[in-house]
Enzyme design. Structure first.
Site, PDB file in Angstrom:
ATOM      1  N   GLY A  99      -2.213   4.145   3.371  1.00  0.00           N
ATOM      2  CA  GLY A  99      -3.274   4.015   2.368  1.00  0.00           C
ATOM      3  C   GLY A  99      -4.424   3.155   2.871  1.00  0.00           C
ATOM      4  O   GLY A  99      -5.584   3.372   2.485  1.00  0.00           O
ATOM      5  N   SER A 106       0.864  -1.187   0.000  1.00  0.00           N
ATOM      6  CA  SER A 106       0.000   0.000   0.000  1.00  0.00           C
ATOM      7  C   SER A 106       0.896   1.230   0.000  1.00  0.00           C
ATOM      8  O   SER A 106       2.078   1.151   0.308  1.00  0.00           O
ATOM      9  CB  SER A 106      -0.879   0.024   1.253  1.00  0.00           C
ATOM     10  OG  SER A 106      -0.112   0.408   2.383  1.00  0.00           O
ATOM     11  N   ASP A 107       0.331   2.376  -0.314  1.00  0.00           N
ATOM     12  CA  ASP A 107       1.078   3.604  -0.060  1.00  0.00           C
ATOM     13  C   ASP A 107       0.909   3.950   1.425  1.00  0.00           C
ATOM     14  O   ASP A 107       0.161   3.322   2.154  1.00  0.00           O
ATOM     15  CB  ASP A 107       0.603   4.737  -0.985  1.00  0.00           C
ATOM     16  CG  ASP A 107       1.679   5.813  -1.145  1.00  0.00           C
ATOM     17  OD1 ASP A 107       2.632   5.841  -0.337  1.00  0.00           O
ATOM     18  OD2 ASP A 107       1.582   6.637  -2.078  1.00  0.00           O
ATOM     19  N   TYR A 108       1.611   4.950   1.837  1.00  0.00           N
ATOM     20  CA  TYR A 108       1.757   5.337   3.244  1.00  0.00           C
ATOM     21  C   TYR A 108       0.390   5.606   3.905  1.00  0.00           C
ATOM     22  O   TYR A 108      -0.285   6.575   3.553  1.00  0.00           O
ATOM     23  CB  TYR A 108       2.586   6.617   3.251  1.00  0.00           C
ATOM     24  CG  TYR A 108       3.291   6.991   4.513  1.00  0.00           C
ATOM     25  CD1 TYR A 108       4.672   6.991   4.582  1.00  0.00           C
ATOM     26  CD2 TYR A 108       2.586   7.407   5.625  1.00  0.00           C
ATOM     27  CE1 TYR A 108       5.336   7.379   5.725  1.00  0.00           C
ATOM     28  CE2 TYR A 108       3.241   7.795   6.775  1.00  0.00           C
ATOM     29  CZ  TYR A 108       4.611   7.774   6.821  1.00  0.00           C
ATOM     30  OH  TYR A 108       5.269   8.166   7.955  1.00  0.00           O
TER      31      TYR A 108
END
Ligand code: NOJ
Length: 739
Positions: A288, A284-286
C-alpha cells in the site's frame, strides 16, 4: 546466543517479585521501555517491517531473502508462514540469532476459518447470529494459534452496496448496525479476554476505511463521498471492532477525499487515535505504501514511506519503503525520532500483550496443532453453522425433499469440493472436505436414489452436457441444480461487470424447467446476483454461499429438511445491475415514487424500484405470523425510553428460527434520514404453534445521528418504528420524542 530480552524479563521478575506481563490492554509494558533504550535505529525500523514468507502469495510482488532480513534484525514481522514447525524455525532465528532477540509477530489471513473453514463472511452474516459468528472466530483463533500464528487480518468491516465488487463476499453486507454487531463479535472471538492466552490471536480491523465503496465496483478504485455519509454509513463497524478491543488496524488501498488511506492522517490520527482512542498499531495493506506513487500523491517510494509514517502508519506490509529509506529519513530529520519511537513502541507493546516476551514459542506447539485442528467438535459446529447461514430465497413447495425420492443432481458445482471452501480459505484444504454436495445427497438419500450429470461448467459456452442432464432429470421426480460462480470469481481482484449467473448455467435451468420437473436451485456464489430469470424458472432457490469444509452436508441437511433454513439476507439482491446501488437504508428523495402512473417521480421506466430480494429477506419451511406493533408509550423524552414489541407465532408445521428485525424512521430531521434504518434484531426459535413476544428498547441513542452541524445526537420529532421478518415485510407504529 541466549535471548537477552527473555533473560532480562526473568531477572526483573525474580528481583521485584513482580508479574512479568502488565494487565492485558494496558499497552505500556515496562520491558518495552527497557528494550527501546537498547535498540539501534536500524533495529527500530526492523520492528516496523512486515514481509511475506514464500509460502503463500497474497499480493503482486514477493521479496526474497526474508530469513536473512530476520537474522539481521531488519524484519520484525512475517506473514504467510504457518505451522508450529515452520514458525518455530523462523522464531528461533529472531530469538537466538539477533542482537536483542525480539520475537517475530506472525500474521495470516484467517478470514472465515483457518483449517476448519466456515461459510464466507457474507454467508456468515446471513445467520444474524453474533454468538455463532464469535464462536467461529474463536475456533479459527484456536486452530491458527496452534499453528504458530499470532495475528489474523480480520475482521473485514467494509460495508458494501456494490455487488460488482468481488470482496463483498468477505464482508458482512450492507448494513452498519448488523456489520457492527458482527465485527465486534469476531474481534471478541479472536482476541478473547486475554490476548496472552495462547488460544487467542490478535485481530486486525480492515480495510480502514471505506474500501467497500469503489467507484463502479472495480477493486482498488477511487472512493469519494461526503463526510456525513462516511461517518454514518461506513465507519460504525470499524469503530465497533476497535471498541471491542482490536489492537491492530489495516489501512485500505483506496483513496478517500483525494488522499490514499495509507497516508491519511484524518483517518489514522484524527479519527482512529484521536476520536476513538485506539492504542494498538496500524499496518498498511500489501504494498500500500509504494502504491501511493501510482495514486500520484508521492513522487517515489521514499517519499511515500515518509508520508505514511508521518501520517500515523506504523507498519509497512511488503513495500520495503521503511526497510529501504526510513533509517536515512530519521537521520536526516525528515521523520522525527519521536514519530519512529511511537510506532515502534506500539508494535512492541502489542507483542508484549500477546505474551511473546514471556515465551516467544508459546504459539508453536505441534501437540496443540494436532489436538486443536479439524476436531470433530469444530467440524460439527461448522456443519450446523453453515446450514444456519443459508437463505431460502424462494420456494413453491419443492423443498424440503423427501428422503427416498429419486433425485437428479446436476451441475459441475455439485461435485466440487474445492468451491465449497470459497476464496480466502486460509489454510483450509480440499482434502479436509469430507463431501461435495453430491456426495452428501447420496449419503443422506442413498446412492441408488441419486442420479448425477454435470450438465455444464460454471463458465464457458459448452452445452454438450445438456442432453445427459435432461436425460437424468427425466428419470427423477425432482431436480437439484447446483449453479453459481466459480469461487475464484469472488474475493480480491475479482470484480465483475455482469452480475448474472455466468456461462450457460441459466440456459440449462430453463431447459430443465421446461421438462415440467420441480427444480430446486442451490446457489454457490459470493455476491448478490441478478436472479430475475432464475426466479421465474426454479421452484426454489437456496442461497448456500460458499459454505466451507462441511458445506456439502450442510446443504444436504437443508435440502432434506433436517435443518430448517433460517438465514436472512444481509445484502439486497437487485433485479438487474441497472438498479445498483439498491439497498434498504435509502432516503425518500423529494419525489418519492408513490403514484403508479406518475412520470416526474423517482423511478425507472423499465424495472420496478424494489429489489428482487430485500435486505433481511429469507424464507423458512414453516410460517411466522407477526402481531401488530405495541408500544409501551406513545412518546418519551430526554434520557427515557419506550419499548416496542411484537408477538411472533410459528403457525406452520415445523420448528424453526426467525430473525425479528427493528427499523426506525425519523420523519423530519435537520438532515434527511433513511426510510428504514435497522436498529435492532433478535433471533428466536419456535416450535410449531409456539408464540414469543419480542421487545426492543428505543432510547435517545437509537434515534441519534450526525445532525446538520455534525454533532451526534437525537432530535425532537415524530418517528415510525417497524418490526418484521424482512425490511420489506414489517408492521409499524408511531411515537414522538422530545429532547
Ligand atoms: C491484500 C488484502 O487487501 C488484505 O485484505 C490482506 O490481508 C493482505 N493482502 C495480506 O494478504
Amino acid at each position: 546466543m541466549k535471548n537477552p530480552l527473555i533473560l532480562a524479563a526473568a531477572a526483573c521478575c525474580l528481583l521485584a517479585g513482580c508479574t512479568a506481563a502488565p494487565a492485558p490492554g494496558a499497552l505500556n509494558d515496562p520491558r518495552v521501555d527497557e528494550l527501546m533504550k537498547k535498540m539501534t535505529l536500524e533495529e527500530k525500523v526492523g520492528q516496523l517491517v512486515l514481509f511475506t514468507s514464500d509460502w503463500s502469495v497474497t499480493g503482486p510482488t514477493m521479496r526474497q531473502g526474508y530469513m536473512d532480513d530476520i537474522r539481521a534484525g531488519r524484519c520484525g514481522n512475517i506473514f504467510n508462514a504457518y505451522t508450529a514447525e515452520y514458525t518455530r524455525k523462523l522464531q528461533e532465528i529472531a530469538v537466538n540469532e539477533t542482537r536483542l532477540g525480539i520475537p517475530l509477530l506472525f500474521g495470516y489471513d484467517v478470514i472465515h476459518g483457518f483449517r476448519t473453514i466456515f461459510p464466507i463472511n457474507l454467508g456468515m452474516s446471513a445467520s444474524w447470529d453474533g454468538q455463532a459468528i464469535e464462536e467461529s472466530a474463536r475456533i479459527a483463533a484456536r486452530e491458527a494459534a496452534a499453528a504458530g500464528l499470532h495475528w489474523t487480518y480480520s475482521p473485514m468491516c467494509d460495508i458494501c452496496v456494490e455487488p460488482r465488487w468481488g470482496r463483498i463476499s468477505e464482508g458482512s453486507g450492507e448494513d452498519p448496525y448488523l456489520g457492527s454487531v458482527i465485527s465486534a463479535a469476531m474481534t471478541r472471538g479472536y482476541q478473547g479476554t486475554d490476548l496472552s492466552d495462547p488460544a487467542t490471536i490478535l485481530a486486525c480491523v480492515k480495510h480502514f476505511a471505506a474500501y467497500g465503496a469503489p467507484q463502479a465496483g472495480r477493486d482498488y478504485n477511487t472512493v469519494d463521498m461526503s463526510e456525513r455519509w462516511f461517518r454514518e454509513f461506513y465507519l460504525p463497524p470499524y469503530k465497533a471492532a476497535v471498541d471491542a478491543g482490536a489492537l491492530s488496524v489495516m489501512a485500505s488501498f483506496n483513496e478517500l477525499d483525494g488522499v490514499p488511506a495509507t497516508a491519511n492522517s484524518f483517518l489514522l490520527k484524527d479519527i482512529l487515535r484521536g476520536e476513538w482512542g485506539f492504542k494498538g498499531f496500524v499496518v498498511s495493506d500489501y504494498t500500500g505504501i509504494n502504491e501511493m506513487v501510482c495514486h500520484g500523491t508521492a513522487a517515489d517510494e521514499a517519499e511515500a514511506g515518509m508520508q505514511a509514517i508521518n501520517a500515523g502508519m506504523d507498519m509497512d506490509m511488503q513495500s520495503a519503503a521503511y526497510f529501504n529509506y526510513l533509517k536515512e529519513q530519521v537521520e536526516s530529520g525528515k521523520v522525527s525520532m519521536k514519530t519512529l519511537d511511537e510506532s515502534v513502541r506500539r508494535v512492541l507493546n502489542v507483542k508484549a500483550a500477546l505474551g511473546l516476551f514471556d515465551d516467544p514459542y508459546k504459539y508453536c506447539s505441534p501437540e496443540l496443532e494436532a489436538s486443536e485442528t479439524l476436531t470433530d467438535g469444530n467440524k460439527a459446529f461448522a456443519r450446523k453453522f453453515a446450514s444456519d447461514c443459508m437463505v431460502l430465497l424462494s420456494n413453491d413447495g419443492v423443498l424440503p425433499l423427501q428422503k427416498g425420492e429419486k433425485i437428479a443432481v446436476i451441475g459441475a458445482l455439485a461435485a466440487s469440493k474445492d468451491d465449497l471452501l470459497g476464496s480466502w480459505r486460509g489454510a483450509g484444504e480440499v482434502r479436509s472436505v469430507p463431501a461435495s454436495i453430491l456426495d452428501a445427497i447420496c449419503e443422506l438419500n442413498g446412492p441408488a436414489n441419486v442420479l448425477y450429470a454435470e450438465g455444464c461448467k460454471e463458465t464457458g459456452e459448452d452445452r454438450s452436457g445438456f442432453g445427459a442432464a435432461l436425460a437424468v432429470a427425466r428419470r427423477a421426480s425432482k431436480v437439484v441444480l447446483v449453479i453459481g460462480e466459480d469461487c475464484q470469481w469472488t474475493g480480491e481482484a475479482a470484480s465483475r461487470s455482469d452480475i448474472r449467473i455466468p456461462g450457460v448455467q441459466s440456459e440449462l435451468l430453463g431447459k430443465l424447467a421446461a421438462l415440467g420437473k420441480p427444480v430446486a436451485v442451490v446457489l454457490l456464489n459470493g455476491r448478490p446476483l441478478d436472479l430475475s430469470a432464475e426466479v421465474e424458472q426454479a421452484g426454489a432457490i437456496l442461497e448456500a454461499w460458499y459454505p466451507g469444509t462441511m458445506g456439502g452436508f450442510a446443504v444436504a441437511d437443508v435440502l432434506f429438511g433436517d435443518v430448517n433454513p433460517g438465514g436472512k439476507l444481509s445484502v439486497t439482491f437487485p433485479r438487474n445491475l441497472g438498479q445498483v446501488p439498491v439497498y434498504h437504508y435509502a432516503k425518500n428523495t423529494g419525489r418519492p415514487y408513490v403514484h403508479p402512473e406518475a412520470k416526474y417521480e423517482s423511478r425507472y421506466l423499465d424495472v420496478p424500484n424494489e429489489p428482487l430480494f430485500a435486505f433481511g429477506h429469507g424464507l423458512s419451511y414453516t410460517r411466522f405470523d407477526y402481531s401488530d406493533v405495541r408500544l409501551s408509550a406513545s412518546s418519551f423524552g430526554g434520557d427515557g425510553n419506550i419499548t416496542a414489541e411484537c408477538t411472533v407465532t410459528n403457525s406452520g408445521g415445523r420448528a424453526g428460527s426467525e430473525t425479528v428485525q427493528l427499523y426506525i424512521r425519523d420523519l423530519v430531521g435537520s438532515v434527511t434520514r433513511p426510510v428504514k434504518q435497522l436498529k435492532g434484531f433478535k433471533k428466536i426459535y419456535l416450535e410449531p404453534g409456539q408464540s414469543q413476544t419480542v421487545s426492543f428498547t428505543i432510547d435517545a441513542e437509537t434515534l441519534s445521528f450526525y445532525r446538520r452541524d455534525m454533532s451526534y445526537g437525537p432530535e425532537s420529532g415524530d418517528f415510525k418504528v417497524f418490526i418484521g421478518g424482512a425490511s420489506d415485510d414489517v408492521r409499524e407504529a408511531s411515537f414522538r420524542y422530545e429532547e
